[in-house]
Structure formats: structure tokens, C-alpha cells
Write a protein that holds these residues in place. Structure first.
Motif, PDB file in Angstrom:
ATOM      1  N   UNK A  58      48.485  77.128  69.235  1.00 22.46           N
ATOM      2  CA  UNK A  58      49.590  76.639  70.062  1.00 22.46           C
ATOM      3  C   UNK A  58      49.951  75.187  69.751  1.00 22.46           C
ATOM      4  N   UNK A  59      49.113  74.503  68.964  1.00 19.26           N
ATOM      5  CA  UNK A  59      49.360  73.085  68.652  1.00 19.26           C
ATOM      6  C   UNK A  59      50.443  72.989  67.575  1.00 19.26           C
ATOM      7  N   UNK A  60      51.565  72.365  67.915  1.00 18.83           N
ATOM      8  CA  UNK A  60      52.691  72.278  66.973  1.00 18.83           C
ATOM      9  C   UNK A  60      52.617  71.030  66.101  1.00 18.83           C
ATOM     10  N   UNK A  61      51.780  70.063  66.497  1.00 21.60           N
ATOM     11  CA  UNK A  61      51.684  68.867  65.671  1.00 21.60           C
ATOM     12  C   UNK A  61      50.854  67.777  66.319  1.00 21.60           C
ATOM     13  N   UNK A  62      50.426  66.842  65.477  1.00 23.25           N
ATOM     14  CA  UNK A  62      49.725  65.637  65.913  1.00 23.25           C
ATOM     15  C   UNK A  62      50.538  64.441  65.432  1.00 23.25           C
ATOM     16  N   UNK A  63      50.959  63.583  66.359  1.00 15.10           N
ATOM     17  CA  UNK A  63      51.709  62.365  66.040  1.00 15.10           C
ATOM     18  C   UNK A  63      50.766  61.175  66.156  1.00 15.10           C
ATOM     19  N   UNK A  64      50.753  60.331  65.146  1.00 16.49           N
ATOM     20  CA  UNK A  64      49.930  59.122  65.155  1.00 16.49           C
ATOM     21  C   UNK A  64      50.838  57.905  65.250  1.00 16.49           C
ATOM     22  N   UNK A  65      50.619  57.079  66.271  1.00 19.04           N
ATOM     23  CA  UNK A  65      51.516  55.945  66.502  1.00 19.04           C
ATOM     24  C   UNK A  65      51.270  54.799  65.526  1.00 19.04           C
ATOM     25  N   UNK A  66      49.998  54.606  65.088  1.00 17.16           N
ATOM     26  CA  UNK A  66      49.691  53.556  64.119  1.00 17.16           C
ATOM     27  C   UNK A  66      48.275  53.761  63.589  1.00 17.16           C
ATOM     28  N   UNK A  67      47.865  52.890  62.650  1.00 19.45           N
ATOM     29  CA  UNK A  67      46.667  53.158  61.877  1.00 19.45           C
ATOM     30  C   UNK A  67      45.375  52.539  62.351  1.00 19.45           C
ATOM     31  N   UNK A  68      45.279  52.109  63.599  1.00 20.65           N
ATOM     32  CA  UNK A  68      44.017  51.558  64.095  1.00 20.65           C
ATOM     33  C   UNK A  68      43.023  52.670  64.440  1.00 20.65           C
ATOM     34  N   UNK A  69      41.735  52.339  64.321  1.00 19.20           N
ATOM     35  CA  UNK A  69      40.682  53.333  64.523  1.00 19.20           C
ATOM     36  C   UNK A  69      40.728  53.967  65.908  1.00 19.20           C
ATOM     37  N   UNK A  70      41.113  53.194  66.920  1.00 16.68           N
ATOM     38  CA  UNK A  70      41.132  53.759  68.270  1.00 16.68           C
ATOM     39  C   UNK A  70      42.299  54.723  68.468  1.00 16.68           C
ATOM     40  N   UNK A  71      43.094  54.940  67.395  1.00 12.22           N
ATOM     41  CA  UNK A  71      44.194  55.908  67.456  1.00 12.22           C
ATOM     42  C   UNK A  71      44.108  56.977  66.362  1.00 12.22           C
ATOM     43  N   UNK A  72      43.373  56.700  65.276  1.00 16.32           N
ATOM     44  CA  UNK A  72      43.278  57.705  64.208  1.00 16.32           C
ATOM     45  C   UNK A  72      41.832  58.078  63.853  1.00 16.32           C
ATOM     46  N   UNK A  73      40.861  57.353  64.380  1.00 15.58           N
ATOM     47  CA  UNK A  73      39.475  57.549  63.958  1.00 15.58           C
ATOM     48  C   UNK A  73      38.895  58.916  64.276  1.00 15.58           C
ATOM     49  N   UNK A  74      39.448  59.605  65.268  1.00 16.33           N
ATOM     50  CA  UNK A  74      38.929  60.920  65.641  1.00 16.33           C
ATOM     51  C   UNK A  74      39.580  62.079  64.902  1.00 16.33           C
ATOM     52  N   UNK A  75      40.592  61.792  64.085  1.00 14.77           N
ATOM     53  CA  UNK A  75      41.347  62.865  63.423  1.00 14.77           C
ATOM     54  C   UNK A  75      40.460  63.742  62.530  1.00 14.77           C
ATOM     55  N   UNK A  76      39.559  63.173  61.716  1.00 12.80           N
ATOM     56  CA  UNK A  76      38.727  64.058  60.887  1.00 12.80           C
ATOM     57  C   UNK A  76      37.927  65.070  61.705  1.00 12.80           C
ATOM     58  N   UNK A  77      37.437  64.659  62.860  1.00 11.84           N
ATOM     59  CA  UNK A  77      36.639  65.565  63.694  1.00 11.84           C
ATOM     60  C   UNK A  77      37.518  66.628  64.347  1.00 11.84           C
ATOM     61  N   UNK A  78      38.774  66.265  64.641  1.00 14.08           N
ATOM     62  CA  UNK A  78      39.726  67.243  65.155  1.00 14.08           C
ATOM     63  C   UNK A  78      40.040  68.285  64.086  1.00 14.08           C
TER      64      UNK A  78
END
Length: 541
Positions: A58-78
Motif C-alpha cells: 500500500x506504500x506509494x512512496x517515500x519522500x525525503x526532505x533533505x540529507x541529514x541522518x535524522x531524516x534519511x538514516x533509517x532508510x536502509x533498515x526500511x
């Protein structure tokens, strides 16, 4: 439309929110939180993905607002849970993410580059991306429209009118969306307690210039490995005074290399050298840019302070901490400053010079945005509870109804219907701990046990039991770790073991050992004012 934050409320980090409409899910950001002293052995803390499990399709997408770890650091685990999620973000953010995915050996990910002004339709969600200024290039705000209403996520932002990259926050776009109607506004809260407007990045140049111009020997600059703008300022000033620059630290070398390749960092020819080349240069011609501004124990700067690094700090060296103090890191940073000072270094930091400005909007900027957007409902995000509260009060002062300004915690669900946002329930949003790249490797109970072991110590007790009489062959042996027991205390503890055994029908085995340990814990609490962990081993003679 339903909205839920799986992280980022009541904390600085772990930012992740989910929009749900018509059975479809849109994720915005997936960051990490860095551990504190109460998290021994933990490398990272993730959002809880439980709400998404079983619904990946059901997930249509993941939007990342910017490149700081507190916003993208969990993506690999997702992505380790579901590789098929398409990701949308700006060029630099995707470049940082791609490197991170390579480290995790994750490939064939659907990366989609967007920029300010772009629009995308993902399932029932109509997205529009807007430029925002932050302490990293390519920051984006995102407008999310559904038939149930319109939302605006600012991401991390500020309103620097003289940014180094000439890319200002799109206030005209905010105003236009406000005219169209914003039903739910989700603004950055980090600096909501700070009055007025944040200073411009360009205002820091005189202080940085003075530090590098007057330093008699090497200058070691430490900042976030993603702060491209600050590194540009340092490089420009170093070039001005004929100094060579070397990057130090894996993340710093990687990120600045990417920023240079993509055109976000302009390095004059001949200024950048390999770190090993600095040994051939006079100290007053060297600038080292490294990681560790937050006191991280394994980062380059902390190792220098501990004299456990190839860079041997000496009297006359200058250390410039060109970053903010993240809440929770205070003791580590002050300890670092003290250790560097003891070695003879001149430490320049935000507290004694104008060498850093925050990347987050202060109260005046937030009020300005509220008056532009004029939202019907507000949920302050990205901040500790005091930040969320201060942001909410700003919204109310600009005319947002108090009942429409929601201060909530991670996991609380909010439903938007007919222009009204109401709390509707909750979903799991607990901390998920990462150790050695394994998510969920520790629980809160295990961490509490580790903390107790570190603070209170441990005692192993060995008791040899005569199986015929049920009595001890000899006095039990005590092996304390982390503290000492006196002879008098051991004598008392022996009596506790004997008394506990006398009440037990079975003198050996797990249940007997548990009962004896509990009796010893109660005794230690009363007698020696500590609660060590007792491990009791009973053995038949």
C-alpha cells in the motif's frame, strides 16, 4: 486522511511521518536518533515500522526532505523490510542516500530525483515540492493534497535571506498554498523557543576569517559531515590565507567528495590535499576538516583529544567547533572542549565566537510563516516537547484556534476530515535499537539491565550443596565486579544465602538460584545501599 508520526515528536531525531488515504500510504522521511548514556551498546535508534508491516504494497512512496541522518538514516533498515518502495528527493539527498545504501549492500532501489517546483501524483496523493533553506543544500518542503484536505510539511528550514547558494525558502510558494487553503500545517519546531530571526550564514565569515588568519599553527575544524555551506566558508578563507585543506573522517571525505562532484562545493585548484601531505607543510599552512563536533567518542576529534589519533595536538593548535550543540550531547561536548584545552589547543566554539548559526527557523520566522500560510490546523513536529509547546503557542498567537493546535506524541494518529484535525487513536511507535547493523537487537529491559550493571555492578555467587543433607559443603564464594565487598559484608551475605536455602524445598536448580538472588538483592539494597545484579550458581557436591 489519517496522519501519524512514527518518530520526531518529543525528540530531536528519528523523524518519520505517514499519510494515509484511501488505503494507500505515503511516508515522509525516515531518520535515526543517536543513542545517549542510557542506551549502552546501541549504535542507532530507529522508528517503529510495525504500523507499515503487512501493508508494504500500500506504500506509494517515500519522500525525503533533505540529507541529514535524522531524516534519511533509517532508510536502509526500511528497505531491508521492503525493497520496492519508490523514493523521491533532491539530487544531493539521493547521492548521500545512495552511498548509504551501498554500504548496506542494497541495490536496485527506485530513486526518483525531484526539485523545487516539481509536482508528482503518487496514488491519491498530489505532491508539490518547494525550496527551503537549511544547513544542507537541496532542502525541500512538500505539499500533500488529498480529497480530504491539503497538508504542508516544512521539513527542516529557516529563512536566511542571504544563503551561500542563493537558494532561499520559497515564501511566495508558502503564501500561494495559504491562499489555496492549508488544512494541516506541520512546521519544524527546533528553534521555536528562540526569539527573533536567525542570523545569516554569511554573517559567520568574519569570525571564521579571524580564526584562520590569526591561528599560529594548524586549524582543525570540526562540523557535521553534511554541512556543505560551512565547509565552503572554511575552504574559501583557507584559500585566502594560503592554507591547504585536508578532509579527515570517512563520512566527511565521502560527503564532501560527493558535494564537490555534484557542484555543491567549489574547491579552488590546489587547495585540497590528501591528509598525509600535510606532514610536508608548515603547521601555519594547514587546515584539517574533520568529524566529531558532537563529542562522539569514536570520531576523529575525540580521538585527537584522547591522544589516540595520528594527529597529535600541541600547544598553539586551534580547534574550531563550527556546529550547534544538539540537546543531549552537552556533557560530551563540554568534556571534549576541556580535553582539547588540556592539550594546549585554543578551542573556538559557538559559546565564545560567532562561528555557527542554526539551520532551523526561530520564533520570528515561524510566526512569519504562520501569517503567510494561515493554516486551519497545526501539528508542530521535529522537536522535544518544550519545542513543540513553544511552536504551538506561536500558532495560537497568530490566530490558529487552540483546539486546532495539537501537541502530540509519536504514534498518536490524527484524522483530517472536513477541514478539522482530531486525535483518533494510536499505533506502536517505540524505540527500535540497532546494534552492529541489526535492528531490534536489544529491548528496553535489556538496556535497563546494562545500565544497572554499569552503575551497580554484579556479583556471582557459587554455592556447593550436599545432595544428601541439602546443606552447603562450605561457605559460598562471592565474586563481585565493579565494586568490592568487605569481609564483614560477605559474612552477612553468607547468612542470607543460608537463610534462603533453609526455606527452599529444592536446594539447587534455576528456581532455587532465583530465590537466593532475590534475597541477596534485598539485603544489598538495605545493607550496602546498592542493587548489584546477583548471579547465583548452585552445584551438587
Amino acid at each position: 486522511m489519517r496522519w501519524v508520526a512514527l518518530g520526531g515528536l518529543g525528540e530531536i531525531g528519528r523523524n518519520m511521518m505517514v499519510f494515509e488515504y484511501g488505503g494507500k500510504l505515503l511516508i515522509v522521511d525516515c531518520g535515526v536518533l543517536f543513542p545517549e548514556e542510557q542506551h549502552p551498546g546501541v549504535d542507532l535508534i530507529l522508528p517503529d515500522f510495525s504500523y507499515l508491516r503487512g501493508r508494504w504494497k500500500d506504500v506509494v512512496g517515500l519522500v525525503l526532505t533533505h540529507g541529514h541522518e535524522d531524516h534519511i538514516g533509517g532508510v536502509p533498515y526500511l528497505l531491508k523490510e521492503h525493497r520496492e518502495i519508490p523514493i523521491y528527493s533532491a539530487k544531493l539527498t539521493l547521492a548521500f542516500l545512495k552511498n548509504k545504501l551501498t554500504e548496506h549492500r542494497i541495490n536496485n532501489v527506485k530513486l526518483n530525483q525531484v526539485r523545487e517546483g516539481d509536482k508528482r501524483k503518487l496514488g491519491p496523493f498530489e505532491l508539490e515540492f518547494l525550496a527551503v533553506n537549511h544547513s544542507i543544500p537541496d532542502g525541500l518542503a512538500v505539499s500533500v493534497k488529498t480529497p480530504a484536505g491539503s497538508s504542508l510539511v516544512t521539513g527542516d528550514f529557516k529563512m536566511d535571506q542571504f544563503p551561500l547558494d542563493k537558494r532561499i525558502t520559497d515564501l511566495a510558494g508558502f503564501a500561494r498554498l495559504g491562499e489555496e487553503g492549508v488544512d494541516l500545517f506541520l512546521p519544524d519546531s527546533t528553534n521555536a523557543e528562540v526569539p527573533g530571526f536567525m542570523a545569516a550564514e554569511a554573517d559567520l565569515v568574519p569570525a571564521i576569517d579571524n580564526v584562520i588568519r590569526t591561528a599560529p599553527r594548524r586549524v582543525i575544524v570540526s562540523s557535521f559531515a553534511s554541512h556543505v555551506h560551512r565547509m565552503q566558508q572554511v575552504i574559501d578563507v583557507a584559500h585566502k590565507y594560503g592554507r591547504k585543506v585536508a578532509f579527515l573522517g570517512r563520512s566527511m571525505v565521502r560527503n564532501m567528495g560527493l558535494a564537490g562532484e555534484l557542484g555543491y562545493l567549489n574547491i579552488p585548484k590546489g587547495v585540497l590535499v590528501d591528509f598525509k601531505e600535510l606532514d610536508k607543510l608548515p603547521p601555519h599552512k594547514c587546515v584539517i576538516i574533520c568529524t566529531g563536533s558532537q563529542g562522539e567518542p569514536m570520531a576523529a576529534l575525540a580521538r585527537m583529544a584522547n591522544q589516540d589519533h595520528m594527529v597529535d595536538l600541541v600547544e598553539g593548535d586551534t580547534v574550531l567547533l563550527a556546529s550547534s550543540l544538539i540537546p543531549g550531547n552537552e556533557s560530551g561536548i563540554y568534556r571534549l572542549i576541556n580535553d582539547l584545552t588540556k592539550l594546549g589547543a585554543n578551542v573556538v566554539h559557538k559559546g565564545n565566537a560567532k562561528v555557527h548559526v542554526s539551520g532551523h527557523a526561530s520564533a520570528g520566522e515561524l510566526v512569519y510563516c504562520y501569517n503567510l500560510v494561515r493554516p486551519k490546523n497545526v501539528i508542530p513536529v521535529h522537536g522535544e516537547h518544550r519545542h513543540l509547546k513553544a511552536n504551538a503557542e506561536l500558532a495560537i498567537r497568530t490566530g490558529v484556534e487552540r483546539n486546532n493546535t495539537l501537541i502530540i506524541e509519536d504514534g498518536v494518529t490524527v484524522d483530517l476530515e472536513d477541514g478539522v484535525a482530531r486525535i483518533s487513536g494510536s499505533v506502536p511507535a517505540s524505540y527500535v535499537y540497532v546494534e552492529n547493523n541489526v535492528a531490534g537487537a536489544a529491548t528496553d529491559e535489556e538496556l535497563a539491565h546494562r545500565v544497572r550493571l554499569g552503575e551497580e555492578g554484579a556479583v556471582t555467587v557459587l554455592a556447593i550443596i550436599d545432595p544428601d543433607t541439602g546443606e552447603m559443603e562450605d561457605e559460598p564464594e562471592f565474586f563481585p565486579v565493579g565494586f568490592d565487598l568487605t569481609d564483614a559484608q560477605i559474612e552477612k551475605a553468607v547468612g542470607i544465602v543460608e537463610k534462603a536455602l533453609s526455606r527452599l524445598k529444592e536446594k539447587t536448580g534455576p528456581e532455587a538460584e532465583k530465590q537466593i538472588a532475590q534475597a541477596l538483592v534485598r539485603w544489598a539494597d538495605r545493607a550496602i545501599r546498592r542493587r548489584p545484579h546477583f548471579t547465583v550458581i548452585t552445584v551438587d557436591a
